[in-house]
Design an enzyme around this catalytic site. Sequence first.
Site, PDB file in Angstrom:
ATOM      1  N   ASP A   1      23.304  89.913  24.934  1.00 48.24           N
ATOM      2  CA  ASP A   1      24.291  90.370  25.906  1.00 48.24           C
ATOM      3  C   ASP A   1      24.708  91.814  25.645  1.00 48.24           C
ATOM      4  O   ASP A   1      25.805  92.052  25.137  1.00 48.24           O
ATOM      5  CB  ASP A   1      25.523  89.444  25.827  1.00 48.24           C
ATOM      6  CG  ASP A   1      26.508  89.692  26.947  1.00 48.24           C
ATOM      7  OD1 ASP A   1      26.181  90.468  27.849  1.00 48.24           O
ATOM      8  OD2 ASP A   1      27.600  89.111  26.910  1.00 48.24           O
ATOM      9  N   GLU A  43      18.405  94.368  34.096  1.00 45.47           N
ATOM     10  CA  GLU A  43      19.839  94.645  34.242  1.00 45.47           C
ATOM     11  C   GLU A  43      20.288  95.459  33.031  1.00 45.47           C
ATOM     12  O   GLU A  43      20.149  95.015  31.885  1.00 45.47           O
ATOM     13  CB  GLU A  43      20.617  93.325  34.345  1.00 45.47           C
ATOM     14  CG  GLU A  43      22.117  93.538  34.478  1.00 45.47           C
ATOM     15  CD  GLU A  43      22.905  92.231  34.644  1.00 45.47           C
ATOM     16  OE1 GLU A  43      22.372  91.262  35.208  1.00 45.47           O
ATOM     17  OE2 GLU A  43      24.068  92.205  34.199  1.00 45.47           O
ATOM     18  N   LYS A  67      18.899  90.701  31.758  1.00 45.17           N
ATOM     19  CA  LYS A  67      19.511  91.723  30.889  1.00 45.17           C
ATOM     20  C   LYS A  67      18.449  92.297  29.952  1.00 45.17           C
ATOM     21  O   LYS A  67      17.521  91.580  29.558  1.00 45.17           O
ATOM     22  CB  LYS A  67      20.662  91.128  30.082  1.00 45.17           C
ATOM     23  CG  LYS A  67      21.871  90.776  30.948  1.00 45.17           C
ATOM     24  CD  LYS A  67      23.114  90.436  30.130  1.00 45.17           C
ATOM     25  CE  LYS A  67      24.275  90.090  31.055  1.00 45.17           C
ATOM     26  NZ  LYS A  67      25.546  89.852  30.380  1.00 45.17           N
ATOM     27  N   TRP A  74      29.504  80.492  20.833  1.00 48.34           N
ATOM     28  CA  TRP A  74      29.019  81.579  21.694  1.00 48.34           C
ATOM     29  C   TRP A  74      27.627  82.091  21.308  1.00 48.34           C
ATOM     30  O   TRP A  74      26.980  82.797  22.078  1.00 48.34           O
ATOM     31  CB  TRP A  74      30.025  82.730  21.717  1.00 48.34           C
ATOM     32  CG  TRP A  74      31.260  82.350  22.470  1.00 48.34           C
ATOM     33  CD1 TRP A  74      32.378  81.766  21.969  1.00 48.34           C
ATOM     34  CD2 TRP A  74      31.478  82.470  23.880  1.00 48.34           C
ATOM     35  NE1 TRP A  74      33.287  81.525  22.963  1.00 48.34           N
ATOM     36  CE2 TRP A  74      32.767  81.956  24.152  1.00 48.34           C
ATOM     37  CE3 TRP A  74      30.731  82.978  24.939  1.00 48.34           C
ATOM     38  CZ2 TRP A  74      33.298  81.921  25.445  1.00 48.34           C
ATOM     39  CZ3 TRP A  74      31.262  82.952  26.220  1.00 48.34           C
ATOM     40  CH2 TRP A  74      32.528  82.418  26.465  1.00 48.34           C
ATOM     41  N   ARG A 113      20.615  85.736  38.508  1.00 49.94           N
ATOM     42  CA  ARG A 113      20.742  86.247  37.139  1.00 49.94           C
ATOM     43  C   ARG A 113      20.092  85.333  36.105  1.00 49.94           C
ATOM     44  O   ARG A 113      20.294  84.113  36.115  1.00 49.94           O
ATOM     45  CB  ARG A 113      22.213  86.495  36.796  1.00 49.94           C
ATOM     46  CG  ARG A 113      22.755  87.637  37.650  1.00 49.94           C
ATOM     47  CD  ARG A 113      24.159  87.979  37.316  1.00 49.94           C
ATOM     48  NE  ARG A 113      24.270  88.934  36.250  1.00 49.94           N
ATOM     49  CZ  ARG A 113      25.092  88.824  35.221  1.00 49.94           C
ATOM     50  NH1 ARG A 113      25.841  87.748  35.080  1.00 49.94           N
ATOM     51  NH2 ARG A 113      25.165  89.769  34.317  1.00 49.94           N
ATOM     52  N   LYS A 173      25.322  84.460  39.845  1.00 46.99           N
ATOM     53  CA  LYS A 173      25.441  83.995  38.454  1.00 46.99           C
ATOM     54  C   LYS A 173      25.750  82.502  38.545  1.00 46.99           C
ATOM     55  O   LYS A 173      26.823  82.121  39.014  1.00 46.99           O
ATOM     56  CB  LYS A 173      26.565  84.756  37.766  1.00 46.99           C
ATOM     57  CG  LYS A 173      26.925  84.262  36.371  1.00 46.99           C
ATOM     58  CD  LYS A 173      28.016  85.152  35.751  1.00 46.99           C
ATOM     59  CE  LYS A 173      28.443  84.677  34.383  1.00 46.99           C
ATOM     60  NZ  LYS A 173      29.482  85.537  33.767  1.00 46.99           N
ATOM     61  N   GLU A 217      28.535  80.644  31.642  1.00 43.80           N
ATOM     62  CA  GLU A 217      29.914  81.003  31.302  1.00 43.80           C
ATOM     63  C   GLU A 217      30.918  80.355  32.272  1.00 43.80           C
ATOM     64  O   GLU A 217      31.832  81.011  32.774  1.00 43.80           O
ATOM     65  CB  GLU A 217      30.086  82.520  31.264  1.00 43.80           C
ATOM     66  CG  GLU A 217      29.218  83.158  30.192  1.00 43.80           C
ATOM     67  CD  GLU A 217      29.431  84.652  30.003  1.00 43.80           C
ATOM     68  OE1 GLU A 217      29.845  85.322  30.958  1.00 43.80           O
ATOM     69  OE2 GLU A 217      29.163  85.138  28.881  1.00 43.80           O
ATOM     70  N   GLU A 220      30.627  98.066  27.594  1.00 44.93           N
ATOM     71  CA  GLU A 220      31.410  96.918  27.129  1.00 44.93           C
ATOM     72  C   GLU A 220      31.397  96.764  25.605  1.00 44.93           C
ATOM     73  O   GLU A 220      32.439  96.754  24.957  1.00 44.93           O
ATOM     74  CB  GLU A 220      30.867  95.653  27.792  1.00 44.93           C
ATOM     75  CG  GLU A 220      31.548  94.390  27.322  1.00 44.93           C
ATOM     76  CD  GLU A 220      30.960  93.138  27.967  1.00 44.93           C
ATOM     77  OE1 GLU A 220      30.182  93.252  28.922  1.00 44.93           O
ATOM     78  OE2 GLU A 220      31.301  92.034  27.505  1.00 44.93           O
ATOM     79  N   GLU A 227      36.425  93.506  35.672  1.00 45.47           N
ATOM     80  CA  GLU A 227      36.010  92.862  34.417  1.00 45.47           C
ATOM     81  C   GLU A 227      35.108  93.839  33.672  1.00 45.47           C
ATOM     82  O   GLU A 227      34.078  94.279  34.193  1.00 45.47           O
ATOM     83  CB  GLU A 227      35.269  91.544  34.717  1.00 45.47           C
ATOM     84  CG  GLU A 227      34.861  90.824  33.445  1.00 45.47           C
ATOM     85  CD  GLU A 227      34.614  89.327  33.645  1.00 45.47           C
ATOM     86  OE1 GLU A 227      34.982  88.778  34.691  1.00 45.47           O
ATOM     87  OE2 GLU A 227      34.038  88.724  32.716  1.00 45.47           O
ATOM     88  N   ARG A 228      35.518  94.178  32.462  1.00 43.04           N
ATOM     89  CA  ARG A 228      34.763  95.136  31.629  1.00 43.04           C
ATOM     90  C   ARG A 228      34.670  96.514  32.300  1.00 43.04           C
ATOM     91  O   ARG A 228      33.631  97.175  32.233  1.00 43.04           O
ATOM     92  CB  ARG A 228      33.367  94.648  31.285  1.00 43.04           C
ATOM     93  CG  ARG A 228      33.271  93.189  30.876  1.00 43.04           C
ATOM     94  CD  ARG A 228      34.075  92.870  29.651  1.00 43.04           C
ATOM     95  NE  ARG A 228      33.968  91.443  29.321  1.00 43.04           N
ATOM     96  CZ  ARG A 228      34.684  90.856  28.394  1.00 43.04           C
ATOM     97  NH1 ARG A 228      35.568  91.523  27.697  1.00 43.04           N
ATOM     98  NH2 ARG A 228      34.533  89.593  28.134  1.00 43.04           N
ATOM     99  N   ASN A 278      31.291  87.042  38.418  1.00 41.42           N
ATOM    100  CA  ASN A 278      32.152  85.861  38.318  1.00 41.42           C
ATOM    101  C   ASN A 278      32.911  85.832  39.647  1.00 41.42           C
ATOM    102  O   ASN A 278      34.049  86.263  39.764  1.00 41.42           O
ATOM    103  CB  ASN A 278      33.116  85.989  37.135  1.00 41.42           C
ATOM    104  CG  ASN A 278      32.371  85.903  35.812  1.00 41.42           C
ATOM    105  OD1 ASN A 278      31.364  85.199  35.695  1.00 41.42           O
ATOM    106  ND2 ASN A 278      32.841  86.629  34.807  1.00 41.42           N
TER     107      ASN A 278
HETATM  108  C1  GCV Z   1      30.933  89.252  34.226  1.00 37.67           C
HETATM  109  C2  GCV Z   1      29.347  89.154  29.243  1.00 37.67           C
HETATM  110  C3  GCV Z   1      30.660  89.756  29.597  1.00 37.67           C
HETATM  111  C4  GCV Z   1      31.300  89.043  30.764  1.00 37.67           C
HETATM  112  C5  GCV Z   1      30.318  89.095  31.931  1.00 37.67           C
HETATM  113  C6  GCV Z   1      29.027  88.434  31.480  1.00 37.67           C
HETATM  114  C7  GCV Z   1      27.959  88.508  32.552  1.00 37.67           C
HETATM  115  O1  GCV Z   1      29.518  87.889  28.697  1.00 37.67           O
HETATM  116  O2  GCV Z   1      31.505  89.761  28.502  1.00 37.67           O
HETATM  117  O3  GCV Z   1      32.489  89.703  31.091  1.00 37.67           O
HETATM  118  O4  GCV Z   1      30.839  88.488  33.060  1.00 37.67           O
HETATM  119  O5  GCV Z   1      28.520  89.088  30.355  1.00 37.67           O
HETATM  120  O6  GCV Z   1      27.119  89.391  32.444  1.00 37.67           O
HETATM  121  O7  GCV Z   1      27.974  87.705  33.452  1.00 37.67           O
END
Ligand code: GCV
Length: 745
Positions: free
Chosen positions: A385, A407, A380, A553, A339, A302, A306, A413, A182-183, A225
């Site tokens: 984000d 983080e 973060k 969002w 997180r 996490k 989301e 991304e 992912e990313r 995730n």
């Molecule tokens: C792993 C953002 C990203 C998601 C990521 C999320 C996170 O939303 O687009 O891909 O999920 O951050 O940090 O959990």
Amino acid sequence: MTVRVLLLSAFLVLPPALTAETGYNAWLRYAPLDEAVARRYSEVLPAAIVTLSGAAPIQSAQQELIAGIRGMLGRNLQAVSGTPAGSAIVLATLTELRQAGTPFVLIGTLPADGYWLKTINASGRRYIVITAANDRGVLYGAFAMLRKIALGESIADLDEKQSPSVPARWVNEWNNLDGTIERGYGGRSIFWDDGRSRENLDRVRDYARMLASLGINSCAINNVNADPRLLGSDFIPHVARIADAFRPWGVRVALAIDFGSPRTLGGLDTFHPIDPAVIAWWKFKVDEIYRAVPDFGGFVLKADSEGRVGPSTYGRTHADAANVVARALKPHGGVIFYRGFVYDHHMDWTNLKNDRARAAYDNFHELDGTFDENVIIQIKNGPIDFQVREPASPLLGALDKTKEAIELQITQEYLGQARHLVYLVPMWKETLDFDMRVRGGRTPVKKSVSGFVGVSNVGLSDNWFGNHMSQANLYGFGRLAWNPDLSARQITEEWTRLTFGNDSKLVETITRIQLSSWRTYENYTGPLGLQTLTDIVGNHYGVAVEASERNGWGQWHRADERSVGMDRTVATGTGFIGQYSSAVARFYESMETCPDDLILFMHHVPYTHVLHSGKTVIQFIYDSHYEGAETVARYLREWKSIKGRVDDRRYREVLAQLEYQVGQAMVWRDAVSNWFLHASGIPDSRGRVGRYPGRIEAESMNLSGYVTTPVTPWEAASSGKASRNGALTITFPHGKLTAPPPLAA
Ligand code: GCV
């Protein structure tokens, strides 16, 4: 001399920078040094390298020094174990040195993972001692020694102690068990394939070596995730295999977990964090992992974010969730990174008081003091984000009784992925140095954190990231985690010299490009705190100004026909600014003091608002986009000016990437500028936006076979239209172009 011998000697004298390189060895190339320099080092380096124990990280240190010195100086060190008979490089912990006795006893202490490089002259012998409190520290000392040599620093009379700024220096890899990331932009997972650990873990070993060279001591090997299957008893042996590959490099394996696992995997009918059966399940599971991986690092979680389940299912707090797992880890010395990235992605966008930026602080601040001591809140850098520019998250520094980690996202991304050159160290430095002014004194973010976590997402591509220049972001992350006081310039020069060589024009050029690249990218993708104006509900890559709006969002910029920006003031807005200490809040609340760079993040202002720079907001948006695109074109010219100083393969690959970026920066420039021209109706004072003399729109050409279609978002194509589908001949006012049919036609 035969032709073959002649060719061979010609090859041997080729400057090392010109041999083809894939980028695989990143900054650990150990390329031959200039002869005179190599001679100077050879004079002070003993011929033997001694270890006093069989510990795997110390053995790795020995092998690394042998390989590095052979590569850079052309010298073969002799590997010896046990007390040295003559001059030697000595690799040992402080305890082992004490046991070895005179002259090796060093009086002093070091924190875990710190190292000490010390020259000892005794009885006509010379020892270069690389020591530490633990094995891992010795390995870090060996890498530091090699870095010194590669950078031309003196090793003649060493007495240097260094220790890391924080104990937890982790990377997270958002890898899925099927091998996707992912990313991730550097190819498929180095860890997983088709639902299991990869057969061949050589890449994992080599990645661990790279991490160790930066002092990174733990790596979470799956997506936050998280797939609950990963904690299954049948899966733990796969984790153990990866742990075995990491161990010689002092890297502990860690896992991201799914909070619903007691139910989905454990077969319980609940995952309620204070249910005795759930408590017992976590304990059982953690004990099982430690039996297979005794040096397991811990978990990342996490929850309630989301779509991930969390304690809110049962009306419990994040502390309840973190602590149930923390208590299972505690007897083994493990930690949980919980997180702080918790927010509601179904927010009502019509409510002007709603604000995603508030979420982390609102969710965690009041829980301060209720987390166990092996819980670290992973926050973060910014409150949204990983956007192109955000202020420091107000949660950083707001937890007095709870450990926190910052983080940072190494994988780019929202920052051009592998396709735009964007170097993130200057951005991270700004956050780390930002003074939160809490606890009545100077409190830069870097002093509040006890952990650094980098979302790295390396992949199987030859150069790990899909872009040679992106390697600098991993390098910079590691160096900052070790010492956040290092300057961006120092880190960049180091990386450039280790990765590309010491040629001064090359170092100067690459450093200049890297250091300015974040501002450049910001200029054409989201200036003034607008955040990255990309498709926020899709791949987060191309331009899509409107995508941020009219959805839940919360990445809103609230641009309308008169004004733009999020009002986050206490006086009239969402109150986000009030989450900072009063000194910082005053600074952002007032438009007099709020920096231009964040004005639209903090305030909603008319397009005609005059910035500190003297420009109006709208003119700044236009100008910055033109400046950004022009600067990328200049990068391309600068890169071409070092042709011949970089090996051919990497030269060509970076060239191709920059050529692409030049075009993309223009697409961004025109799309964003046109969107704001359209929205505001205020023309560009320099007459550029919306007027492109000499440009011929595809849809106004005489096309055969092409169909003109509208494009969404409209601003991503000039005139909002594109021509597609397979015609071969285009006739336009100045001539005719014959093109092959598209493959998919
Ligand atoms: C792993 C953002 C990203 C998601 C990521 C999320 C996170 O939303 O687009 O891909 O999920 O951050 O940090 O959990």
